[in-house]
Design a protein around this motif. Structure first.
Motif: not given
Lengths: 132, 594
Positions: B442-452
């Motif tokens: 879940a944390l990785a998914a959040r990181a991806l969203r923030e770095n989009e």
């Protein structure tokens, strides 16, 4: 809760930051802003301005943010005043400490001027209901 | 030092053995000589007895022969005269001869000599008997007894020859015995004397060696004392109860006050007439009393561990009377007895106050500078942000581009300040982690969203492959910082239109996150120090990366603080995969992972 956030008091010893924050809050957020350069000025402005929210700089000469928070809690108009800290020390344990002092939120310096008004609104909306 | 100590040690072991061997040999030799002398003197005495016996045998033979001849002469006279008195004279001579013959073989030991004596005795008695018979005849006649006389003469000659030979033999034996004895006693005594002399030389050398070894030991003790006394740190040796068996001068300087005497060494407790050096060796001071109960509370688990045979190190603070507190670093090393059991410990206590003060000043300086930099940055960033946001009205294209450049570099400066502060906190151990149960996927998914947005600005897309939850215990903000750092690095180094592949695997023991790119790879020369501070590959792309050179060192610090490992490997088909592993929190159940 139904009441919208309108009057924000901002206390910071740095004149440029005060000005930038004022522009951001007034022009982006549409708030009515009262600027104070120090804690004494803030305490004096409390009654005439009747702020809904106070944004306090953490580090200030003479009276720093936490000290000012303590003084505000001693004033009739400041007892329940929601307070958000602006701080250059945004480490996790320091944020914890400020929340424990009764801060509604902590915003790290340097802040995003386009987002700060929205952040304050979000904190305001999410503030715990005061027993009155 | 070991080279100069070994020879005396070897001599100390072998010299007594050599001395004992030599002395034993000498004594055995002396005993042998004495026994030989005793035996030879016995032999000599025997020879002398044999000699005197032969001599007395000869004398008795002469006497017997003379008596027989006298009887014969008396018989002849009686045969001529036929007078009664001559007859009586013959009878008297014959009786004497018989008496002499009675003693002829007496006292002679059985053997050849006695045999021959008895033969002669028988022949002579036979002659006397015939003489008797001749004297009794009428008229008496002198016996013409030639045959018997010849026999007795032969036997007499034999006996004489035998006696002479045995006399000669016993004399020769006595001579040879005496000669042998002289030889043996002389050389035996000489050899024993030589051995004893050698033993004395060896003993003297042994003593000299021992004295040299003692001198060397004393010199090495003095040297050790001088070395330990010149070290500006406490060096001591304590027994199991913490009593100091040995301490250097620093103890007296630290604890002795103006007089230089340690608290445990009151004058009445000092033994009479003992030198201060010896006193220093047997002071009954206890470490607990020296440092006080507060310091001992910190020290006692470490003391416990060193008494179990494990070296220990710890820091504590101690305030001397009327002085500022000192930050002390203590090292304890176990001291073992000859059977290997811990018998106490060695103590080294160093004053690290100036060091910790320097570290504190540096941390404070870095912190202050970072905060002071943030204040102007806040104004700059705020002004630029409002301009770029169009709050003051639309900007001409060129102005918007310039404001955007200024903003990007302002962000970079903010990141640098943040990274420097993080890095300083990491190296001074002041990084505070708020560890909680979370799901790495879940944390990785959040990181991806923030770095989009960041990825899009580099013309790169990011994919996530996380088949299931990956529960870990970690600080979410810090772990997000790590993932963001790895993903943004991968984006920066990916070619235009490239794909950054993020993968999360939740294993039983460990969870692993991988970030793969198709970038140019990491130069070989840079691989060793990629996780070091201010490490950036020197390449034409450095400007493009826009990093601070601290990101990966902070990532490693965070992951290691969380009990994990971080690394990278070359990717088959080009590019690099960065990865980190953390202990899985699966044991606590994936249910409470957020």
């Amino acid at each position: 809760m139904s009441e919208a956030l309108r009057r924000v008091m901002l206390v910071d010893d740095d004149e440029d930051i005060r000005r930038v924050a004022q522009l951001a809050l007034e022009m982006v957020g549409g708030f009515e802003v009262r600027l104070c350069a120090c804690g004494a000025e803030a305490l004096a402005a409390l009654a005439p301005f009747r702020p809904q929210l106070a944004v306090l700089d953490f580090m200030m000469p003479e009276m720093d943010g936490p000290a000012l928070l303590g003084r505000l809690r001693g004033e009739p108009l400041g007892t329940d005043l929601p307070v958000v800290f602006l701080t250059a020390r945004a480490q996790a344990d320091e944020v914890e400490r400020l929340r424990a002092l009764g801060a509604l939120g902590v915003i790290a310096k340097p802040f995003d001027p386009m987002a700060i008004a929205a952040e304050l609104k979000a904190l305001w909306e999410a503030r715990p209901a005061r027993g009155a | 030092m070991p080279g100069s100590e070994e020879p005396p040690l070897r001599r100390r072991v072998s010299f007594p053995v050599a001395i004992q061997l030599i002395l034993g040999l000498g004594l055995a030799l002396l005993a042998g000589v004495a026994w030989l002398a005793h035996r030879n003197i016995g032999t000599l005495a025997q020879s002398t007895a044999a000699e005197s016996e032969a001599v007395s045998g000869l004398a008795r033979l002469e006497a017997a022969l003379a008596a027989v001849r006298a009887s014969q002469a008396a018989l002849r006279r009686y045969a001529i005269s036929e007078r009664a008195e001559d007859r009586a004279a013959f009878a008297e001579a014959a009786r004497r001869a018989a008496a002499v013959l009675d003693t002829l073989a007496a006292g002679v030991p059985p053997g050849e000599g006695r045999l021959r004596l008895s033969q002669l005795e028988r022949t002579l008695r036979e002659r006397l008997a015939r003489m008797d018979r001749a004297a009794a005849a009428r008229p008496p006649a002198a016996p013409p007894d030639a045959a018997l006389e010849g026999e007795s003469g032969r036997q007499e000659l034999n006996l004489r020859a035998y006696l002479a030979a045995s006399l000669q033999q016993s004399r020769a034996q006595a001579r040879s015995t005496a000669g042998n004895s002289t030889f043996l006693i002389f050389w035996g005594t000489a050899l024993a004397a030589a051995l004893l002399a050698w033993a004395m030389v060896v003993i003297r050398r042994y003593h000299a060696g021992q004295e040299a070894a003692e001198r060397a030991t004393r010199a090495s003790e003095v040297r050790l004392r001088q070395i330990t006394d010149s070290v500006p740190a406490l060096i001591g040796e304590a027994d199991r109860e913490g009593r100091l068996v040995f301490h250097n001068r620093a103890f007296e300087q630290w604890f002795g006050g103006s007089g230089g005497a340690l608290p445990g060494m009151s004058p009445k407790g000092r033994p009479e007439g003992e030198s201060s050096g010896a006193q220093r060796q047997r002071s009954p001071i206890n470490l607990r009393e020296l440092f006080g109960a507060d310091a001992w509370r910190i020290a006692s688990p470490h003391v416990q561990s060193v008494l179990e045979g494990r070296a220990a190190g710890f820091k504590f603070s101690w305030t001397p009377e009327g002085e500022r507190a000192k930050d002390l670093s203590a090292q304890l090393a176990p001291r073992r007895d000859e059977w290997g059991a811990p018998a106490g410990y060695y103590v080294l206590v160093t004053d690290v106050s100036s060091l910790t003060e320097a570290q504190r000043l540096k941390a404070e300086f870095v912190s202050t500078v970072s905060h002071e930099l943030r204040t102007p940055l806040t104004s700059i960033r705020g002004s630029l942000g409002l301009l770029a946001g169009g709050v003051t009205g639309p900007l001409p294209d060129a102005a918007r581009e310039l404001v955007s450049i200024a903003m990007n570099n302002c962000e970079r400066l903010v990141r640098l300040v943040n990274d420097i502060l993080d890095s300083e906190r990491m190296s001074s151990g002041k990084l505070v982690l708020k560890v909680e149960a979370l799901d790495l996927a879940a944390l990785a998914a959040r990181a991806l969203r923030e770095n989009e947005g960041f990825a899009r600005s580099h013309g790169v897309s990011v994919t996530l492959d996380a088949p299931g939850p990956a529960p870990v215990r970690a600080d979410p903000d810090r772990l997000l910082q790590v993932v963001t750092n790895l993903v943004s690095n991968a984006c920066k180094f990916s070619p235009q239109g490239g794909v950054v592949e993020v993968g999360v695997e939740g294993g039983e023991e460990r969870v692993k996150l991988t970030v793969g790119d198709r970038g140019p790879g990491i130069p070989v020369a840079f691989r060793q120090r990629i996780f070091g501070r201010f490490a950036q590959a020197e390449s034409a792309d450095t400007r493009r990366s826009g990093g601070t050179g601290l990101g990966l060192s902070i990532c490693r610090g965070i992951i290691e603080r969380l009990g994990g490992r971080i690394g990278f490997e070359e990717r088959p088909g080009g590019g690099t995969t960065f990865w980190f592993e953390l202990p899985s929190d699966r044991a606590r159940g994936a249910g409470d992972a957020g």
